[in-house]
Scaffold this motif. Structure first.
Motif, PDB file in Angstrom:
ATOM      1  N   VAL A  42      88.593  42.959  26.628  1.00  0.00           N
ATOM      2  CA  VAL A  42      89.743  42.703  27.492  1.00  0.00           C
ATOM      3  C   VAL A  42      89.282  42.132  28.830  1.00  0.00           C
ATOM      4  CG1 VAL A  42      91.772  43.737  28.598  1.00  0.00           C
ATOM      5  CG2 VAL A  42      91.028  44.550  26.351  1.00  0.00           C
ATOM      6  N   SER A  71      96.730  39.943  30.017  1.00  0.00           N
ATOM      7  CA  SER A  71      96.795  41.389  29.859  1.00  0.00           C
ATOM      8  C   SER A  71      97.857  41.767  28.824  1.00  0.00           C
ATOM      9  CB  SER A  71      97.044  42.070  31.205  1.00  0.00           C
ATOM     10  OG  SER A  71      98.196  41.543  31.826  1.00  0.00           O
ATOM     11  N   ALA A  76      96.450  41.480  25.373  1.00  0.00           N
ATOM     12  CA  ALA A  76      95.545  42.586  25.049  1.00  0.00           C
ATOM     13  C   ALA A  76      96.335  43.811  24.604  1.00  0.00           C
ATOM     14  CB  ALA A  76      94.678  42.925  26.263  1.00  0.00           C
ATOM     15  N   ILE A  77      97.391  44.136  25.337  1.00  0.00           N
ATOM     16  CA  ILE A  77      98.215  45.290  24.982  1.00  0.00           C
ATOM     17  C   ILE A  77      98.792  45.106  23.584  1.00  0.00           C
ATOM     18  CG2 ILE A  77     100.366  46.507  25.517  1.00  0.00           C
ATOM     19  CD1 ILE A  77      99.686  46.022  28.500  1.00  0.00           C
ATOM     20  N   ILE A 129      96.011  45.301  20.705  1.00  0.00           N
ATOM     21  CA  ILE A 129      95.546  46.668  20.476  1.00  0.00           C
ATOM     22  C   ILE A 129      96.635  47.489  19.796  1.00  0.00           C
ATOM     23  CG2 ILE A 129      94.861  48.804  21.648  1.00  0.00           C
ATOM     24  CD1 ILE A 129      93.331  46.921  23.657  1.00  0.00           C
ATOM     25  N   ALA A 148      88.289  49.151  23.668  1.00  0.00           N
ATOM     26  CA  ALA A 148      88.556  48.103  24.655  1.00  0.00           C
ATOM     27  C   ALA A 148      87.433  48.105  25.693  1.00  0.00           C
ATOM     28  CB  ALA A 148      89.906  48.342  25.325  1.00  0.00           C
ATOM     29  N   CYS A 185      96.679  50.315  27.646  1.00  0.00           N
ATOM     30  CA  CYS A 185      96.282  49.775  26.340  1.00  0.00           C
ATOM     31  C   CYS A 185      96.302  50.835  25.252  1.00  0.00           C
ATOM     32  CB  CYS A 185      94.878  49.173  26.413  1.00  0.00           C
ATOM     33  SG  CYS A 185      94.840  47.503  27.032  1.00  0.00           S
ATOM     34  N   SER A 245      93.923  52.348  23.802  1.00  0.00           N
ATOM     35  CA  SER A 245      92.906  52.190  22.762  1.00  0.00           C
ATOM     36  C   SER A 245      92.253  53.549  22.506  1.00  0.00           C
ATOM     37  CB  SER A 245      91.863  51.159  23.180  1.00  0.00           C
ATOM     38  OG  SER A 245      91.239  51.547  24.376  1.00  0.00           O
ATOM     39  N   ASN A 263      87.455  53.427  25.480  1.00  0.00           N
ATOM     40  CA  ASN A 263      87.306  52.396  26.506  1.00  0.00           C
ATOM     41  C   ASN A 263      85.867  52.386  26.977  1.00  0.00           C
ATOM     42  OD1 ASN A 263      89.975  51.527  26.708  1.00  0.00           O
ATOM     43  ND2 ASN A 263      90.505  53.202  28.066  1.00  0.00           N
TER      44      ASN A 263
END
Length: 89
Positions: free
Chosen positions: A13, A30, A33-34, A37, A49, A73, A75, A78
């Protein structure tokens, strides 16, 4: 991908600030990315991420946006790194 045996994906990311992402020519946002995921998680793929603080032009505000994005996110894991220039010899 899940049906083919993919169990985990890692997403680079990098930053939670879209201007920083443009500056480093990431080619993503961004929001992308959200969504990526979330989509992977919906089909049962574990996600990781990866974020970097300290890109050229980074400020406290943009760094905090990255921290915020890492939380949003959602995830499974991280990872954070620090970007820094090395002095010339």
């Amino acid at each position: 991908m899940r049906e083919a045996g993919c169990n985990e994906l890692g997403f680079g990311v990098e930053s939670g600030n879209d201007e920083i992402l443009k500056r480093i020519q990431k080619g993503t946002s961004s929001a992308m990315a959200i969504k990526a995921i979330a989509t992977a998680r919906e089909v049962g793929i574990r996600t990781g991420a990866f974020f970097i603080i300290g890109h050229p032009g980074e400020t406290w505000k943009t760094a905090l946006q990255t921290v915020s994005l890492a939380a949003r996110c959602r995830s499974d894991s991280n990872s954070r790194g620090r970007h820094g220039a090395l002095p010339r010899n």
